[in-house]
Design a protein around this motif. Structure first.
Motif, PDB file in Angstrom:
ATOM      1  N   SER A 233       0.814  -1.220   0.000  1.00 23.41           N
ATOM      2  CA  SER A 233       0.000   0.000   0.000  1.00 23.41           C
ATOM      3  C   SER A 233       0.845   1.266   0.000  1.00 23.41           C
ATOM      4  O   SER A 233       0.398   2.326  -0.432  1.00 23.41           O
ATOM      5  N   HIS A 234       2.082   1.162   0.476  1.00 20.38           N
ATOM      6  CA  HIS A 234       2.975   2.318   0.523  1.00 20.38           C
ATOM      7  C   HIS A 234       3.706   2.528  -0.812  1.00 20.38           C
ATOM      8  O   HIS A 234       4.378   3.550  -0.989  1.00 20.38           O
ATOM      9  N   ARG A 235       3.573   1.591  -1.740  1.00 24.47           N
ATOM     10  CA  ARG A 235       4.278   1.666  -3.033  1.00 24.47           C
ATOM     11  C   ARG A 235       3.431   1.044  -4.138  1.00 24.47           C
ATOM     12  O   ARG A 235       3.915   0.258  -4.947  1.00 24.47           O
ATOM     13  N   LEU A 236       2.189   1.435  -4.231  1.00 22.75           N
ATOM     14  CA  LEU A 236       1.275   0.808  -5.187  1.00 22.75           C
ATOM     15  C   LEU A 236       1.693   1.045  -6.633  1.00 22.75           C
ATOM     16  O   LEU A 236       1.537   0.160  -7.483  1.00 22.75           O
ATOM     17  N   THR A 237       2.213   2.222  -6.921  1.00 28.44           N
ATOM     18  CA  THR A 237       2.641   2.489  -8.301  1.00 28.44           C
ATOM     19  C   THR A 237       3.758   1.546  -8.711  1.00 28.44           C
ATOM     20  O   THR A 237       3.739   0.968  -9.806  1.00 28.44           O
ATOM     21  N   GLN A 238       4.738   1.367  -7.837  1.00 31.77           N
ATOM     22  CA  GLN A 238       5.848   0.469  -8.142  1.00 31.77           C
ATOM     23  C   GLN A 238       5.380  -0.985  -8.187  1.00 31.77           C
ATOM     24  O   GLN A 238       5.850  -1.769  -9.020  1.00 31.77           O
ATOM     25  N   TRP A 239       4.467  -1.356  -7.297  1.00 29.06           N
ATOM     26  CA  TRP A 239       3.968  -2.732  -7.261  1.00 29.06           C
ATOM     27  C   TRP A 239       3.215  -3.083  -8.549  1.00 29.06           C
ATOM     28  O   TRP A 239       3.438  -4.145  -9.147  1.00 29.06           O
ATOM     29  N   THR A 240       2.327  -2.203  -8.966  1.00 33.01           N
ATOM     30  CA  THR A 240       1.588  -2.458 -10.203  1.00 33.01           C
ATOM     31  C   THR A 240       2.522  -2.433 -11.411  1.00 33.01           C
ATOM     32  O   THR A 240       2.330  -3.179 -12.373  1.00 33.01           O
ATOM     33  N   SER A 241       3.550  -1.594 -11.350  1.00 25.27           N
ATOM     34  CA  SER A 241       4.547  -1.572 -12.424  1.00 25.27           C
ATOM     35  C   SER A 241       5.266  -2.911 -12.511  1.00 25.27           C
ATOM     36  O   SER A 241       5.448  -3.471 -13.605  1.00 25.27           O
ATOM     37  N   ASP A 242       5.664  -3.458 -11.369  1.00 26.67           N
ATOM     38  CA  ASP A 242       6.330  -4.768 -11.356  1.00 26.67           C
ATOM     39  C   ASP A 242       5.410  -5.855 -11.917  1.00 26.67           C
ATOM     40  O   ASP A 242       5.863  -6.744 -12.661  1.00 26.67           O
ATOM     41  N   ALA A 243       4.134  -5.803 -11.542  1.00 27.93           N
ATOM     42  CA  ALA A 243       3.179  -6.803 -12.026  1.00 27.93           C
ATOM     43  C   ALA A 243       3.047  -6.746 -13.544  1.00 27.93           C
ATOM     44  O   ALA A 243       2.963  -7.780 -14.219  1.00 27.93           O
ATOM     45  N   ILE A 244       3.045  -5.545 -14.099  1.00 27.94           N
ATOM     46  CA  ILE A 244       2.976  -5.382 -15.554  1.00 27.94           C
ATOM     47  C   ILE A 244       4.234  -5.941 -16.212  1.00 27.94           C
ATOM     48  O   ILE A 244       4.177  -6.668 -17.212  1.00 27.94           O
ATOM     49  N   HIS A 245       5.394  -5.629 -15.647  1.00 24.44           N
ATOM     50  CA  HIS A 245       6.659  -6.114 -16.218  1.00 24.44           C
ATOM     51  C   HIS A 245       6.758  -7.634 -16.182  1.00 24.44           C
ATOM     52  O   HIS A 245       7.383  -8.242 -17.056  1.00 24.44           O
ATOM     53  N   ASN A 246       6.157  -8.249 -15.177  1.00 25.11           N
ATOM     54  CA  ASN A 246       6.236  -9.700 -15.026  1.00 25.11           C
ATOM     55  C   ASN A 246       5.203 -10.451 -15.868  1.00 25.11           C
ATOM     56  O   ASN A 246       5.167 -11.683 -15.851  1.00 25.11           O
ATOM     57  N   SER A 247       4.372  -9.713 -16.580  1.00 20.26           N
ATOM     58  CA  SER A 247       3.378 -10.341 -17.450  1.00 20.26           C
ATOM     59  C   SER A 247       3.910 -10.426 -18.880  1.00 20.26           C
ATOM     60  O   SER A 247       4.432  -9.432 -19.404  1.00 20.26           O
TER      61      SER A 247
END
Length: 495
Positions: free
Chosen positions: A48-62
């Motif tokens: 929750s403290h880094r949602l932008t980075q977390w969603t970015s990682d999820a996109i990169h891993n797809s």
């Protein structure tokens, strides 16, 4: 539905403990785990403290650079960094992907019916009238009179004093004040004078900051029922939002009333153009004013904040920018900033890594299938992710982590110099793309380049961080540095 929400909150601690071990041991390079009923909530909560980075990682891993977030109660949201999908959303199927009811209702208390919160004819009307304020004549006036006046009479004196006294300034705050004065003066003919030596903690500025932050936090709640219930009871953050919006509307009503008193038949700025259109509904015009303050204050200030940080980290690039600034110093102001090619490339490169709007969302008003095969159902949120796209090796190559303005330049065969090479807006959607591409893009670049030239010609900006740590990226509706950007200003010595 409300009873189900209460049950969920009661069971949440137990669910968290039960799944914590699985979440901790999961492969960080794999997609976030999804569980029955709660979807990806545990991953969302943990990040929750880094949602932008977390969603970015999820996109990169797809493999398709698209990730479907599964939220509690069966809610789904598509996040994509796939350029083909971005073009599909912003251009090909523009009429299918609109702001929609979710976005509109979440931000309505702040933005109302302003241009960034409406679709269809309402949007077309506001955009058409606004477009008249972004012609060459207006842009020249903006940079030669408004920006230059604010720069020389307010910003430079403040920096000069800080350099002489070796004091620490919050550059993020300074740049927000600068941008707010600029947008109010050019769009509304009103000077709030927030960038003055005393740096007043004005009620409006505090209220605006709070309202933007709280409004953006609404998107992160498990269900809209949560923040709507708080709003109904007028408690917590929703109570503060109500107070902040009231203060913002008092400020904008003051601007509106003053403009009405001096109104002439010939529009002299954006606000008078709207008033002369015959749409005198005070609420609508107030919404329009608030939307343009948001755009003018937060985007350019965010871009410049990260730009000055990256220059400090890359002294060779700073030297090239300063060299260009000095070479153009004898040119007329408008021509100077217009022709600053290397600085323009550097700003684009900075926004690649730290886009002012890191994620933007639409709502599907019909079933659809994205070019990569992702199925979209009517009513689903679909977001494109400039932050993730700026960090994709498939787009920018193996050196994407490096700050390299040269990736935006190419040899000009007609002259012995480099020229700017623009990227496909669907690969670099920092200013959106398609029919809703940012009207103020050229104005933003002129303003930023004039600030860069004015500051770097005379000063060096040195971060004042005791532990040598890097700024923390946080995102509301726009990107920020957590806790501001403390700097010391040093006089630049001539070589």
């Amino acid at each position: 539905m409300f009873e189900a929400s209460l049950l969920f909150y009661f069971l949440l601690p137990f669910l968290f403990i039960f799944f914590k071990l699985l979440l901790t041991n999961s492969d960080e390079n794999s997609q976030p785990k999804s569980y029955p009923f709660i979807g990806n909530y545990l991953s969302i909560y943990a990040n929750s403290h880094r949602l932008t980075q977390w969603t970015s990682d999820a996109i990169h891993n797809s493999p398709s650079f698209t990730f479907v977030v599964r939220r509690p109660f069966g809610q789904k949201r598509v996040l994509t960094g796939n350029p083909a999908n971005v073009q599909h959303i912003l251009k090909t199927k523009f009429s299918t992907y609109q702001k929609g009811d979710i976005f509109r209702s979440t931000l309505f208390d702040l933005l109302g019916d302003g241009i960034f919160n409406v679709d269809g004819d309402e949007w077309k009307f506001q955009r058409q009238l606004s477009s008249h304020e972004f012609n060459t004549k207006s842009l020249r006036h903006f940079v030669e009179h408004v920006v230059d006046d604010e720069l020389n009479k307010r910003l430079i004196p403040i920096l000069t004093t800080a350099a002489a006294n070796d004091t620490v300034l919050d550059l993020q705050d300074i740049l927000q004040r600068f941008a707010l004065d600029n947008i109010c003066r050019i769009a509304f003919g009103y000077d709030p004078a927030y960038l003055t030596p005393s740096l007043p903690k004005a009620k409006f500025a505090v209220a605006f900051e709070d309202a933007v932050r709280i409004s953006s936090e609404r998107f992160r709640t498990i269900t809209p029922l949560f923040w709507k219930f708080k709003r109904f009871l007028n408690i917590g953050s929703e109570k503060r939002l109500k107070e902040a919006v009231a203060e913002i509307r008092r400020f904008t009503t003051k601007i509106l009333n003053e403009k009405k008193q001096e109104l002439t038949t010939e529009p002299v700025d954006l606000l008078s153009r709207f008033l002369n259109s015959g749409h005198l509904d005070e609420n609508l015009v107030t919404d329009i004013v608030i939307s343009f303050i948001l755009a003018g204050r937060d985007t350019t200030s965010a871009a410049l904040t990260w730009f000055f940080w990256l220059l400090y980290k890359n002294p060779a690039i700073e030297n090239e920018v300063v060299k260009e600034v000095k070479e153009k110093s004898d040119s007329p102001i408008y021509d100077e900033v217009k022709d600053m090619v290397y600085t323009h490339a550097s700003l684009c490169e900075s926004m690649r890594l730290y886009p002012p709007v890191p994620v933007d969302s639409k709502l599907a008003n019909a079933d659809d299938v994205l070019p990569d095969g992702t199925v979209v159902k009517k009513g689903m949120m679909v977001s494109y992710h400039p932050y993730a796209m700026g960090r994709m090796e498939s787009i920018w190559g193996g050196n994407w982590t490096e700050f390299q303005p040269e990736r935006w330049l190419e040899k000009d065969d007609t002259a012995e110099k480099m020229k700017f090479r623009a990227r496909d807006p669907y690969v670099y959607p920092v200013f959106q793309a398609g029919p809703r591409i940012c009207l103020g893009k050229d104005m933003a670049f002129l303003q930023m380049k004039r600030v860069v030239a004015g500051v770097l010609r005379q000063f060096m900006v040195v971060p004042a961080v005791d532990d040598g740590g890097e700024p923390v990226f946080v995102a509301a509706l726009t990107s920020k540095m957590k806790g501001g950007f403390p700097v010391k200003i040093k006089e630049r010595k001539d070589d």
